[in-house]
Design an enzyme around this catalytic site. Structure first.
Site, PDB file in Angstrom:
ATOM      1  N   LYS A  52       0.844  -1.195   0.000  1.00 25.05           N
ATOM      2  CA  LYS A  52       0.000   0.000   0.000  1.00 25.05           C
ATOM      3  C   LYS A  52       0.883   1.250   0.000  1.00 25.05           C
ATOM      4  CE  LYS A  52      -3.927  -2.474   1.818  1.00 25.05           C
ATOM      5  NZ  LYS A  52      -4.672  -3.040   2.941  1.00 25.05           N
ATOM      6  N   GLN A  96      -5.333  -1.993   9.022  1.00 23.68           N
ATOM      7  CA  GLN A  96      -5.199  -3.314   8.408  1.00 23.68           C
ATOM      8  C   GLN A  96      -5.856  -4.376   9.293  1.00 23.68           C
ATOM      9  OE1 GLN A  96      -3.947  -3.733   5.343  1.00 23.68           O
ATOM     10  NE2 GLN A  96      -4.235  -5.934   5.359  1.00 23.68           N
ATOM     11  N   ASP A 119     -11.393   2.447   2.975  1.00 25.29           N
ATOM     12  CA  ASP A 119     -11.777   1.042   2.775  1.00 25.29           C
ATOM     13  C   ASP A 119     -13.281   0.926   2.477  1.00 25.29           C
ATOM     14  OD1 ASP A 119      -9.790  -0.983   3.006  1.00 25.29           O
ATOM     15  OD2 ASP A 119      -9.648  -0.692   5.177  1.00 25.29           O
TER      16      ASP A 119
END
Ligand code: GUN
Length: 281
Positions: A52, A96, A119
């Site tokens: 990422k 995460q 997200d």
């Protein structure tokens, strides 16, 4: 013989488009910024998080990787999120998953400001997606929709069958296919006569996390097959949820593993971060 949907190539095209927009924003004085929090030492998570960061650098975005210890308390993590919510140079925040067991995942997702939830996991952003008014779409499903669109595959009126009902892939991809006027069926572990249902599919999306689960006899001639699986074989090789050897000869289009859906996820995260930066400007 199926046409292979090249996720690497499509991903590279989209990253070029994003990089051009980032350059434009920079010229106007804003650098889009993403914060990624990782708690603990999960080796797979570490690889994802590193990628990422690399993705951000590739398109010219700022990124900050925040590593927190395995024994971090929920209060400490929530305090870190609050700090990032308040920062003007951070436009997107991602925690995460999975998280260590002492931390409540839902409370953490709920703590992220919806305008920074790149997200698209929070209740508000899921609700916006259901209504068709979302700024951010969940990354993997959004990536699948891009693969279809950029391969010239029409969804409207098609029989779409999704295997898997996770919050991250199965449920949201079903919603996005519906929003494009597909006729959508969601299958799962309790579905009876699964092969009968999957054989109806013009577009089959497989996201169940079982290596080589879908075989050629479960697929209609000419179907589009999207494989979201990422399973590690005993020999260390990566394999999807679709048995490529038996399905590929029947499909009209198919995504390989690796190199299909996988590369799209981070690309759509970058796109969401760009959108967040534009909105917060
Ligand atoms: N862990 C596995 N996939 C994801 C994802 O898409 N987002 C986050 N935050 N964690 C994950």
């Amino acid at each position: 013989m199926a046409q292979i949907i090249d996720g690497k190539k499509i991903s590279a095209q989209i990253r070029e488009e994003i990089a051009a927009e980032v350059a434009q924003m920079k010229a106007e004085g804003t650098v889009p910024g993403l914060a990624v929090i990782i708690v603990g030492e999960n080796p797979a998570s570490k690889v994802y998080v590193r990628n990422k960061g690399k993705g951000c650098a590739e398109v010219g975005m700022y990124s900050e990787i925040i590593e927190m210890a395995e024994e971090t308390t929920q209060a400490e993590l929530l305090a870190k999120i609050d700090e990032l919510n308040a920062r003007r140079d951070i436009h997107g925040i991602l925690v995460q998953l999975p998280l260590p067991k002492q931390i409540d995942e839902r409370a953490v997702i709920a703590a992220i400001s919806p305008s920074k939830d790149v997200d698209a996991f929070c209740v508000e952003n899921i609700g916006e997606m259901m209504l068709g008014t979302a700024d951010f779409l969940p990354c993997t499903p959004a990536g699948i929709m891009q693969l279809l669109a950029r391969s010239g595959i029409e969804v409207a009126g098609k029989e779409c069958v999704v295997i898997g009902r996770s919050n991250i892939v199965g449920k949201p991809i079903s919603q996005l296919l519906l929003a494009e006027n597909g006729t959508v069926t969601i299958c799962h572990s309790k579905t009876k006569n699964l092969a009968e249902v999957t054989r109806r599919a013009d577009i089959l999306v497989v996201a169940i996390g079982r290596a080589d689960f879908v075989t050629g006899d479960m697929v209609k001639d000419g179907a589009v097959v999207i494989d979201v699986g990422m399973n590690r074989r005993a020999d260390g090789k990566l394999t999807g949820d679709v048995d490529y050897a038996s399905v590929e000869p029947k499909a009209s289009f198919i995504t390989p593993v690796p190199g299909g859906v996988g590369p799209m996820t981070i690309t759509m995260l970058l796109k969401n971060t760009l959108t967040a930066a534009k909105k917060q400007k």
